[in-house]
Design an enzyme around this catalytic site. Structure first.
Site, PDB file in Angstrom:
ATOM      1  N   TYR A 130      -5.736   9.176   2.985  1.00 45.43           N
ATOM      2  CA  TYR A 130      -4.938  10.392   3.063  1.00 45.43           C
ATOM      3  C   TYR A 130      -5.781  11.635   2.838  1.00 45.43           C
ATOM      4  CZ  TYR A 130      -0.662   7.604   3.027  1.00 45.43           C
ATOM      5  OH  TYR A 130       0.342   6.722   3.336  1.00 45.43           O
TER       6      TYR A 130
ATOM      7  N   ASP B  63       2.115   3.635  -0.666  1.00 45.51           N
ATOM      8  CA  ASP B  63       3.099   4.322   0.159  1.00 45.51           C
ATOM      9  C   ASP B  63       3.985   3.307   0.873  1.00 45.51           C
ATOM     10  OD1 ASP B  63       4.494   6.197   1.593  1.00 45.51           O
ATOM     11  OD2 ASP B  63       2.794   6.953   2.722  1.00 45.51           O
TER      12      ASP B  63
ATOM     13  N   LYS C 271      -7.106  -5.313  -0.843  1.00 45.38           N
ATOM     14  CA  LYS C 271      -7.493  -6.126   0.322  1.00 45.38           C
ATOM     15  C   LYS C 271      -8.984  -6.426   0.192  1.00 45.38           C
ATOM     16  CE  LYS C 271      -6.266  -8.154   4.198  1.00 45.38           C
ATOM     17  NZ  LYS C 271      -5.456  -9.396   4.126  1.00 45.38           N
TER      18      LYS C 271
ATOM     19  N   ASP D 276       8.125   2.042  -0.293  1.00 45.12           N
ATOM     20  CA  ASP D 276       9.237   2.168   0.649  1.00 45.12           C
ATOM     21  C   ASP D 276       9.866   0.809   0.928  1.00 45.12           C
ATOM     22  OD1 ASP D 276       8.906   4.854   0.761  1.00 45.12           O
ATOM     23  OD2 ASP D 276       8.182   4.957   2.806  1.00 45.12           O
TER      24      ASP D 276
ATOM     25  N   ASP E 293      -1.057  -7.997   1.963  1.00 45.76           N
ATOM     26  CA  ASP E 293      -0.142  -8.714   2.849  1.00 45.76           C
ATOM     27  C   ASP E 293       0.685  -9.737   2.068  1.00 45.76           C
ATOM     28  OD1 ASP E 293      -2.560  -9.967   2.393  1.00 45.76           O
ATOM     29  OD2 ASP E 293      -2.794 -10.732   4.424  1.00 45.76           O
TER      30      ASP E 293
END
Length: 352
Positions: free
Chosen positions: A136, A242, A186, A246, A218
């Site tokens: 970001y 993020d 990851k 959600d 994942d």
């Protein structure tokens, strides 16, 4: 106590108005509230989504209550002038690096979850998302390659210092809950995540009372829908956080119920400076209709009272009033009901 409120775009002004009513109702001696412009509203009035006077107002406050930003009419503006730059810019200007996003299912709302009710009711977790680094805020661009094709790129990076400071926030949060911390990365693919995992393990030595485990992102996404009750506190980077936060909102039943806090290292006379906002967006399709659910904004105000004003009893009162409102059967459109923004706000105030 100085509070800056930035209502923003879409339903932002509607939901923050109800949160303001709640803050004015509870006992906060000496509370001063002032409002400023952000997002598309600020761009239209002042030519920029984050005017200098808004930044100054935030810096002078003890806490910020933020509504929402975003307007489809601004999508073609250059990136630096788009409404979303307001929240990214504020986080950067104010040194906010730790995003706290609690997710739990209110009694009686299990059927609204995308999960089976018996699984949904087990959800009681906190996602700690790093806010200041990752793709970001890394360098980015769209280049033309030698063969004429365009290529987009974003730099993902974390320094050891950035990982270490968010690790401490997460471990402290877990110490105050059920003493279980899951670090999501990851590391099997990304060097950024390899550093992340190494630093998490190092910091864990300072918190022997907290059990630390690790999940690839994942697998974490899968476990969040398969067995969410296993999680207490999740800590992860900006991008993964993020997405997972959600996803957690869908597991809970509605994004209109989830608050958030963005904290940094700055301390005021009253507590930790922070910016508080519902995790939902500006929802321009229902703006002005009175249908927006204000409960996430009201719960964000409760987090504000707890962290930035150090008033635990008042924060708990707000949360009980929200729970009581839902238990009484009031439901906004996002919860399958017909009660409007004002009606829901009135009900919370009545219970206070």
């Amino acid at each position: 106590m100085k509070l800056a409120i930035f209502p923003g775009d879409g339903v932002g002004p509607e939901v923050t108005a109800q949160a303001r009513r709640v803050l004015e109702r509870i006992d906060l001696p000496g509370l001063t509230i002032f409002e400023g412009d952000v997002g598309a509203a600020a761009f239209r009035r002042q030519g920029h989504p984050l005017p200098a006077e808004t930044i100054a107002m935030a810096q002078a406050a003890d806490a910020v209550l933020f509504g929402a930003v975003g307007d489809p009419e601004c999508d073609r503006l250059e990136r630096s002038l788009r409404p979303e730059q307001a929240i990214l810019g504020l986080r950067q200007e104010l040194g906010l690096f730790a995003n706290l996003r609690p997710a739990s299912v209110f009694a009686g709302l299990e059927d609204l979850s995308a999960l089976r009710p018996e699984i949904a009711r087990s959800i009681d977790l906190l996602i700690v998302r790093e806010l200041g680094g990752d793709v970001y805020f890394g360098a980015k661009g769209i280049d033309k390659r030698a063969d004429g094709e365009r290529e987009g790129w974003d730099r993902m990076a974390y320094s050891e210092h950035e990982v270490r400071r968010i690790a401490h926030v997460a471990f402290r949060a877990a110490s105050g809950r059920n003493r279980r911390l899951t670090s999501v990365d990851k590391a099997n693919v990304l060097e950024t995540s390899q550093l992340w995992r190494e630093v998490m393990i190092e910091v864990a030595g300072e918190y022997p009372d907290v059990a630390l485990d690790h999940l690839y992102v994942d697998n974490a996404a899968m476990q969040l829908v398969r067995a969410p009750g296993q999680f207490d506190v999740i800590v992860t980077g900006n991008l993964f956080g993020d997405i997972l936060s959600d996803q957690a909102s869908a597991c809970v039943g509605s994004i209109g119920l989830l608050p958030s806090a963005a904290l940094g290292e700055r301390q005021t006379a009253h507590g930790t400076f922070g910016l508080y906002e519902p995790i939902h967006g500006s929802a321009p399709d229902i703006a002005g209709t009175g249908k927006a659910n204000p409960l996430a904004a009201i719960l964000s105000a409760a987090m504000l009272v707890r962290h930035s004003f150090s008033r635990e009893s008042e924060a708990a009162r707000i949360e009980r009033a929200v729970a009581g409102t839902l238990a009484a059967g009031l439901r906004g459109a996002d919860l399958g009901g017909h009660d409007g923004t004002q009606a829901v706000g009135d009900a919370v105030l009545a219970r206070l």
